[in-house]
Design a protein around this motif. Structure first.
Motif, PDB file in Angstrom:
ATOM      1  N   LEU A  65       0.816  -1.206   0.000  1.00 54.95           N
ATOM      2  CA  LEU A  65       0.000   0.000   0.000  1.00 54.95           C
ATOM      3  C   LEU A  65       0.851   1.259   0.000  1.00 54.95           C
ATOM      4  O   LEU A  65       0.471   2.283  -0.566  1.00 54.95           O
ATOM      5  N   ARG A  66       2.030   1.184   0.629  1.00 58.71           N
ATOM      6  CA  ARG A  66       2.928   2.346   0.669  1.00 58.71           C
ATOM      7  C   ARG A  66       3.456   2.715  -0.714  1.00 58.71           C
ATOM      8  O   ARG A  66       3.953   3.824  -0.908  1.00 58.71           O
ATOM      9  N   LYS A  67       3.365   1.786  -1.642  1.00 64.97           N
ATOM     10  CA  LYS A  67       3.835   2.057  -2.996  1.00 64.97           C
ATOM     11  C   LYS A  67       2.812   2.839  -3.820  1.00 64.97           C
ATOM     12  O   LYS A  67       3.101   3.261  -4.937  1.00 64.97           O
ATOM     13  N   LEU A  68       1.590   2.995  -3.290  1.00 65.17           N
ATOM     14  CA  LEU A  68       0.532   3.683  -4.012  1.00 65.17           C
ATOM     15  C   LEU A  68       0.616   5.189  -3.780  1.00 65.17           C
ATOM     16  O   LEU A  68       0.719   5.654  -2.637  1.00 65.17           O
ATOM     17  N   ASP A  69       0.553   5.949  -4.852  1.00 63.07           N
ATOM     18  CA  ASP A  69       0.632   7.409  -4.812  1.00 63.07           C
ATOM     19  C   ASP A  69      -0.728   7.980  -4.410  1.00 63.07           C
ATOM     20  O   ASP A  69      -1.523   8.399  -5.241  1.00 63.07           O
ATOM     21  N   LEU A  70      -1.005   8.004  -3.101  1.00 63.66           N
ATOM     22  CA  LEU A  70      -2.321   8.436  -2.622  1.00 63.66           C
ATOM     23  C   LEU A  70      -2.627   9.901  -2.945  1.00 63.66           C
ATOM     24  O   LEU A  70      -3.755  10.221  -3.338  1.00 63.66           O
ATOM     25  N   PRO A  71      -1.682  10.850  -2.773  1.00 69.19           N
ATOM     26  CA  PRO A  71      -1.990  12.233  -3.170  1.00 69.19           C
ATOM     27  C   PRO A  71      -2.346  12.342  -4.655  1.00 69.19           C
ATOM     28  O   PRO A  71      -3.250  13.087  -5.033  1.00 69.19           O
ATOM     29  N   GLY A  72      -1.643  11.592  -5.488  1.00 72.31           N
ATOM     30  CA  GLY A  72      -1.957  11.603  -6.913  1.00 72.31           C
ATOM     31  C   GLY A  72      -3.338  11.039  -7.190  1.00 72.31           C
ATOM     32  O   GLY A  72      -4.075  11.547  -8.033  1.00 72.31           O
ATOM     33  N   VAL A  73      -3.702   9.968  -6.461  1.00 67.89           N
ATOM     34  CA  VAL A  73      -5.028   9.369  -6.609  1.00 67.89           C
ATOM     35  C   VAL A  73      -6.113  10.382  -6.284  1.00 67.89           C
ATOM     36  O   VAL A  73      -7.069  10.581  -7.036  1.00 67.89           O
ATOM     37  N   LEU A  74      -5.971  11.058  -5.139  1.00 67.18           N
ATOM     38  CA  LEU A  74      -6.983  12.024  -4.704  1.00 67.18           C
ATOM     39  C   LEU A  74      -7.098  13.192  -5.674  1.00 67.18           C
ATOM     40  O   LEU A  74      -8.206  13.647  -5.995  1.00 67.18           O
ATOM     41  N   ALA A  75      -5.973  13.688  -6.151  1.00 67.49           N
ATOM     42  CA  ALA A  75      -6.004  14.819  -7.076  1.00 67.49           C
ATOM     43  C   ALA A  75      -6.646  14.439  -8.405  1.00 67.49           C
ATOM     44  O   ALA A  75      -7.444  15.210  -8.977  1.00 67.49           O
ATOM     45  N   LEU A  76      -6.335  13.234  -8.902  1.00 68.25           N
ATOM     46  CA  LEU A  76      -6.874  12.792 -10.186  1.00 68.25           C
ATOM     47  C   LEU A  76      -8.384  12.560 -10.104  1.00 68.25           C
ATOM     48  O   LEU A  76      -9.143  12.999 -10.970  1.00 68.25           O
ATOM     49  N   VAL A  77      -8.833  11.879  -9.051  1.00 69.52           N
ATOM     50  CA  VAL A  77     -10.264  11.643  -8.873  1.00 69.52           C
ATOM     51  C   VAL A  77     -10.999  12.965  -8.679  1.00 69.52           C
ATOM     52  O   VAL A  77     -12.073  13.194  -9.247  1.00 69.52           O
ATOM     53  N   GLY A  78     -10.418  13.847  -7.874  1.00 73.69           N
ATOM     54  CA  GLY A  78     -11.045  15.141  -7.641  1.00 73.69           C
ATOM     55  C   GLY A  78     -11.245  15.933  -8.911  1.00 73.69           C
ATOM     56  O   GLY A  78     -12.317  16.511  -9.145  1.00 73.69           O
ATOM     57  N   ALA A  79     -10.226  15.966  -9.759  1.00 71.92           N
ATOM     58  CA  ALA A  79     -10.331  16.710 -11.014  1.00 71.92           C
ATOM     59  C   ALA A  79     -11.423  16.130 -11.911  1.00 71.92           C
ATOM     60  O   ALA A  79     -12.223  16.872 -12.493  1.00 71.92           O
ATOM     61  N   SER A  80     -11.471  14.797 -12.012  1.00 66.14           N
ATOM     62  CA  SER A  80     -12.467  14.154 -12.874  1.00 66.14           C
ATOM     63  C   SER A  80     -13.887  14.408 -12.380  1.00 66.14           C
ATOM     64  O   SER A  80     -14.779  14.769 -13.157  1.00 66.14           O
ATOM     65  N   VAL A  81     -14.110  14.239 -11.087  1.00 66.74           N
ATOM     66  CA  VAL A  81     -15.449  14.403 -10.522  1.00 66.74           C
ATOM     67  C   VAL A  81     -15.915  15.846 -10.605  1.00 66.74           C
ATOM     68  O   VAL A  81     -17.060  16.131 -10.998  1.00 66.74           O
ATOM     69  N   LEU A  82     -15.049  16.795 -10.236  1.00 64.82           N
ATOM     70  CA  LEU A  82     -15.448  18.202 -10.238  1.00 64.82           C
ATOM     71  C   LEU A  82     -15.803  18.693 -11.631  1.00 64.82           C
ATOM     72  O   LEU A  82     -16.808  19.391 -11.820  1.00 64.82           O
ATOM     73  N   LEU A  83     -14.981  18.342 -12.613  1.00 60.39           N
ATOM     74  CA  LEU A  83     -15.228  18.810 -13.971  1.00 60.39           C
ATOM     75  C   LEU A  83     -16.544  18.266 -14.519  1.00 60.39           C
ATOM     76  O   LEU A  83     -17.375  19.004 -15.059  1.00 60.39           O
ATOM     77  N   THR A  84     -16.759  16.973 -14.369  1.00 60.79           N
ATOM     78  CA  THR A  84     -17.970  16.367 -14.908  1.00 60.79           C
ATOM     79  C   THR A  84     -19.205  16.822 -14.137  1.00 60.79           C
ATOM     80  O   THR A  84     -20.265  17.078 -14.726  1.00 60.79           O
ATOM     81  N   ALA A  85     -19.097  16.951 -12.812  1.00 59.12           N
ATOM     82  CA  ALA A  85     -20.222  17.404 -12.004  1.00 59.12           C
ATOM     83  C   ALA A  85     -20.626  18.825 -12.375  1.00 59.12           C
ATOM     84  O   ALA A  85     -21.818  19.148 -12.424  1.00 59.12           O
ATOM     85  N   ALA A  86     -19.653  19.683 -12.652  1.00 54.23           N
ATOM     86  CA  ALA A  86     -19.961  21.056 -13.045  1.00 54.23           C
ATOM     87  C   ALA A  86     -20.761  21.092 -14.337  1.00 54.23           C
ATOM     88  O   ALA A  86     -21.765  21.805 -14.455  1.00 54.23           O
ATOM     89  N   LEU A  87     -20.336  20.305 -15.315  1.00 48.55           N
ATOM     90  CA  LEU A  87     -21.043  20.278 -16.591  1.00 48.55           C
ATOM     91  C   LEU A  87     -22.433  19.673 -16.442  1.00 48.55           C
ATOM     92  O   LEU A  87     -23.384  20.078 -17.113  1.00 48.55           O
ATOM     93  N   GLN A  88     -22.571  18.704 -15.540  1.00 48.99           N
ATOM     94  CA  GLN A  88     -23.885  18.107 -15.326  1.00 48.99           C
ATOM     95  C   GLN A  88     -24.849  19.084 -14.682  1.00 48.99           C
ATOM     96  O   GLN A  88     -26.032  19.108 -14.993  1.00 48.99           O
TER      97      GLN A  88
END
Length: 546
Positions: free
Chosen positions: A236-259
């Protein structure tokens, strides 16, 4: 024997030394390659799993009107697609990286199980809100199925078998995309729209059993094989958690705004504006963190989820942009074309689904054929992509001029075919390009990135065209209907039949003009594929040669 005609030039001696090329030894068929019944079980199980995940993005397109007529909320209907697409398009890179760490089989089966369980939950939904929430989780499972399923063959088989295996996967997509809308329409016409989702349960169980029997615990060529004895918390320590959160956040926010805009809100409203303002911040944070993680790898942070070597690769960036724009064409066409035939041309849901077959079947058939053609003809992939891009432009441009009268003209099917051939070429060419433009250690996340950009493009493209066309639709309907009638019609489109005959004709024409506006927007999106393809130009072009 398949050979890579050209390898990317990497800047810097250290980067050149780190390149892991596919060697001649890997092209041969050594004893450790899986063969026989196990290979057949893996292939069939993977085709079933990928076919289901693809079908679920289209099967509801012909059922959505019946679903909203039953549960209400037509103005929220696009969320049934977008809730699925947000997670479907937001997690492929992340799940690909997770499978690098924990193993392909474990993650693949977990995602398939998640997809199957929440398909059942979708079928049992009692409100549209429940359906939307279950679709979110269902999409996470589907993203893992797609991400791992499409790249597993690169590690399962020798290089000369890749095109044939890709053709098999394309065939599964061909079948699912071609028949899914018709199956969805048939089930809804029988009053059984819930089986649009419930049908995934027995199919998903069958695919899971085949994969459990066929897949080895680890393949020698998958990254997790190196540290398969590590404990789970070490992995689990090998997983880039900050990168995961930033990537998911960008995808959700952008699509939610357009919706939110698609539901009738202005882009200047506080909710939409705030979401649109936050999305690029998350994107910039993600890009910075990937750069920082790459530069300081092994000292302070985990290995980046999407290494800067990939993000700074010009050819790979061109592939990602192509995937994004072609995804917008695919998703918008599959969702909106059947609805157009139902609302504008007064067809039943099953008849609307059948009218989508020229696009879906040709797209999938082209992908299957091109998997083999690309390795037979000594033609640079860049030229095929340019042809595909021009065909997409021609198809959506022609469809944007479709008649708004009740009679259907044959030219509509011809333009569907043009666009279908174009996106079909893109689908398989971008998939087979992956191992030719990235290092082997990045293969999983690169393939995940291509899938993610294609799906994200579909989500963003659909939201964009619906938000723009819905704004015009409401204004035009207000000129012939009362505010109450407009509200009722947007919520339940079946109320068109309750209007006087003369008013029905006018309202259907207004809807037709709204759908034409959507295709006009798609012209610009399709045309953007041309400069994105030219971004991949090299002195020595990439050729898939046998």
């Amino acid at each position: 024997m398949t050979s890579i005609e050209q390898s990317l030039s990497l800047e810097g001696e250290d980067r050149k030394a780190s390149v892991e090329k596919f060697t001649v030894d890997e092209v041969s068929l050594p004893s450790e390659w899986i063969q026989g019944w196990r290979l057949a079980a893996i292939a069939v199980g993977t085709c079933i799993a990928i076919g289901m995940s693809q079908a679920d993005s289209t099967i509801a397109s012909t059922a959505i009107l019946v679903i909203t007529n039953d549960l209400g909320g037509f103005d929220m209907s696009s969320w049934v697609f977008t809730a699925y697409l947000i997670t479907y398009s937001g997690f492929p890179i992340i799940i690909a990286r997770v499978s690098d760490i924990f193993g392909r089989k474990q993650v693949f089966l977990t995602c398939l199980l998640m997809f199957t369980i929440f398909s059942g939950a979708c079928g049992a939904s009692q409100t549209l809100l429940q359906l939307i929430m279950f679709r979110w989780v269902q999409g996470i499972g589907a993203s893992g199925v797609l991400s791992i399923g499409t790249m597993y063959g690169f590690e399962l088989l020798p290089m000369d078998k890749w095109p044939a295996y890709s053709a098999l996967l394309s065939l599964s997509v061909a079948i699912s995309l071609s028949i899914a809308p018709v199956i969805g329409a048939a089930l809804t016409q029988l009053g059984q729209w819930r089986w649009v989702f419930l049908i995934n349960v027995p199919v998903g169980i069958t695919g899971s059993l085949l994969l459990i029997l066929g897949m080895p615990k680890k393949l020698p060529r998958e990254p997790s094989y190196v540290f398969h004895n590590n404990r789970w918390f070490q992995k689990l320590r090998k997983l880039d958690l900050p990168g995961v959160l930033a990537l998911v956040g960008a995808s959700v926010l952008l699509t939610a705004a357009l919706q939110q805009a698609a539901r009738g809100g202005s882009f200047s409203t506080p909710t939409v504006a705030s979401l649109l303002a936050l999305a690029p911040i998350f994107i910039l944070v993600f890009l910075f963190w990937q750069w920082f993680s790459t530069k300081t790898q092994g000292r302070f942070v985990a290995e980046p989820i999407l290494a800067w070597d990939l993000l700074s690769n010009r050819v790979f960036l061109g592939v990602l942009i192509n995937a994004f724009f072609s995804g917008a064409i695919i998703t918008t066409s599959i969702v909106e074309i059947p609805q157009r035939f139902v609302i504008v041309n007064s067809l039943s849901t099953i008849e609307g689904g059948v009218r989508l077959i020229p696009f879906a079947a040709v797209m999938a058939f082209t992908s299957t054929i091109m998997s083999l053609v690309l390795t037979k003809l000594n033609v640079p992939v860049l030229y095929w992509l340019l042809i595909g891009g021009l065909l997409q432009v021609g198809g959506v441009a022609g469809f944007s001029q479709a008649s708004t009268e009740s009679a259907i003209k044959a030219s509509q099917y011809g333009f569907q075919i043009l666009a279908g051939v174009g996106v079909g070429i893109f689908n398989v060419a971008l998939l087979l390009l992956t191992p030719h433009v990235v290092e082997r250690k990045f293969l999983a996340v690169a393939n995940g990135a291509i899938n993610q950009f294609r799906l994200l493009g579909g989500s963003v493209g659909l939201s964009l065209v619906v938000s723009v066309s819905n704004s015009r639709l409401r204004n035009d309907l207000a000129s012939v209907l009362t505010p109450f009638q407009v509200t009722m019609l947007i919520s339940r489109t079946e109320t068109i039949s309750e209007l006087p005959a003369a008013t029905q004709t006018v309202v259907r024409k207004i809807f037709g003009e709204s759908y034409n506006l959507q295709m006009l927007i798609l012209i610009g999106i399709a045309a953007a594929n041309i400069p994105a393809t030219l971004l991949q130009w090299q002195k020595i072009p990439i050729v898939f040669k046998r």
